[in-house]
Write an enzyme that holds these catalytic residues in place. Structure first.
Site, PDB file in Angstrom:
ATOM      1  CB  ILE A  21      45.950  72.012   4.060  1.00 44.22           C
ATOM      2  CG1 ILE A  21      46.193  73.385   4.703  1.00 44.22           C
ATOM      3  CG2 ILE A  21      47.007  71.021   4.519  1.00 44.22           C
ATOM      4  CD1 ILE A  21      46.018  73.390   6.219  1.00 44.22           C
ATOM      5  CG  ASP A  62      30.765  61.984   4.654  1.00 47.08           C
ATOM      6  OD1 ASP A  62      31.659  62.128   5.509  1.00 47.08           O
ATOM      7  OD2 ASP A  62      29.681  62.591   4.710  1.00 47.08           O
ATOM      8  CB  VAL A  63      36.333  61.093   6.148  1.00 48.46           C
ATOM      9  CG1 VAL A  63      37.237  61.250   4.935  1.00 48.46           C
ATOM     10  CG2 VAL A  63      35.927  62.444   6.729  1.00 48.46           C
ATOM     11  CG  ASN A  88      43.694  67.836   4.513  1.00 47.22           C
ATOM     12  OD1 ASN A  88      44.227  68.727   5.181  1.00 47.22           O
ATOM     13  ND2 ASN A  88      42.784  68.104   3.576  1.00 47.22           N
ATOM     14  CE1 TYR A 153      38.688  72.252  13.339  1.00 47.94           C
ATOM     15  CE2 TYR A 153      39.993  73.783  14.656  1.00 47.94           C
ATOM     16  CZ  TYR A 153      39.846  72.989  13.523  1.00 47.94           C
ATOM     17  OH  TYR A 153      40.861  72.941  12.594  1.00 47.94           O
ATOM     18  CE  LYS A 157      41.082  69.567  13.116  1.00 51.93           C
ATOM     19  NZ  LYS A 157      41.475  68.703  11.966  1.00 51.93           N
TER      20      LYS A 157
END
Length: 255
Positions: A21, A62-63, A88, A153, A157
């Site tokens: 994406i 690395d985020v 993203n 997860y 989110k």
């Protein structure tokens, strides 16, 4: 109608922009005239995206590491102020609730939630100072509903959606907008890995494993990365200046 070069003169930063994406979003912004910097951990893969003409530059970080993200943003800003950020970068792990460890939960929160927070904290002050900016998080339908075997997860989110809504409310009068897109199961490497896991654990053929994912989408298919990119283009555009604090599902009617 939008111009084919709507984003000319604007600088976009896309995290996790080397595949799936993120790569589709970077390429779409580039086609519309934006200067695009992609951020990620794999410099070799990112340089291939740049070489393919789908981005202008890359920054390694690395985020989950706020110091590395700050440094990468400073590097990118040397080219031009950042007008659009697409957060993203993400990861998914699955396990039954009873096998979901604290370490797994922390890992999912670190990359999926803190990755968004780190990049937002790095870019928002300058955007607010200029009186304009776009922060768009790529969340998931897992931020809008629950799925079995991915409690960590889903928790991460859902937290992203809460963060987007709170930051949008706080910055609503500054010219900055903050939104999320929430794809359903999308045809990416990440979903291919999920299919492989289903095959390994159940012994089902690939067609059956894929069907177990597409059945959640009323259209009976996987979402395409370009469809997610189109939603991001709209939110990043000038015409979406009144859209903030939203979590937009790109999921064929699932949510």
């Amino acid at each position: 109608m939008t111009s084919d070069m709507e984003f000319s003169g604007r600088h976009a930063l896309v995290t996790g922009g080397s595949r799936g994406i993120g790569r589709a979003i970077a390429a779409a912004l580039k086609r519309r005239g934006a200067t695009v910097t992609i951020l990620g951990r794999d410099e070799v893969t990112m340089r291939a995206v740049v070489a393919a003409g789908e981005a202008d530059a890359c920054a390694v970080a690395d985020v989950t590491d706020t110091t590395a993200v700050d440094a990468a943003v400073r590097q990118a800003t040397q080219r031009a102020p950042i007008d659009i950020v697409v957060a993203n970068a993400g990861a998914a792990q699955s396990a039954p609730f009873g096998q979901t460890t604290a370490a797994m939960l922390r890992a999912m929160l670190d990359v999926n939630l803190m990755g968004v927070i780190h990049i937002a904290q790095a870019v928002a002050p300058a955007m607010i100072a200029r009186g304009e900016g776009r922060i768009i998080a790529v969340a998931s339908t897992a931020g809008l509903k629950g799925y079995p075997y991915v409690t960590a997860y889903c928790a991460a989110k859902h937290a992203v959606i809460g963060y987007v809504r709170a930051l949008a409310a706080e910055t609503a009068r500054t010219g900055l907008t903050v939104n999320a897109v929430c794809p359903g199961f999308t045809e990416t490497d990440l979903v291919e890995e999920s299919i492989a896991t289903i095959i390994q654990k159940t012994g089902r053929p690939r067609e059956a494993a894929l069907a177990s994912l597409t059945k959640r989408n009323p259209q009976g298919r996987l979402v395409q990365p370009d469809e997610v990119a189109d939603a991001v283009l709209w939110l990043a555009g000038r015409g979406a200046s009144a859209i903030t604090g939203q979590a937009i599902a790109v999921a064929g009617g699932e949510v």
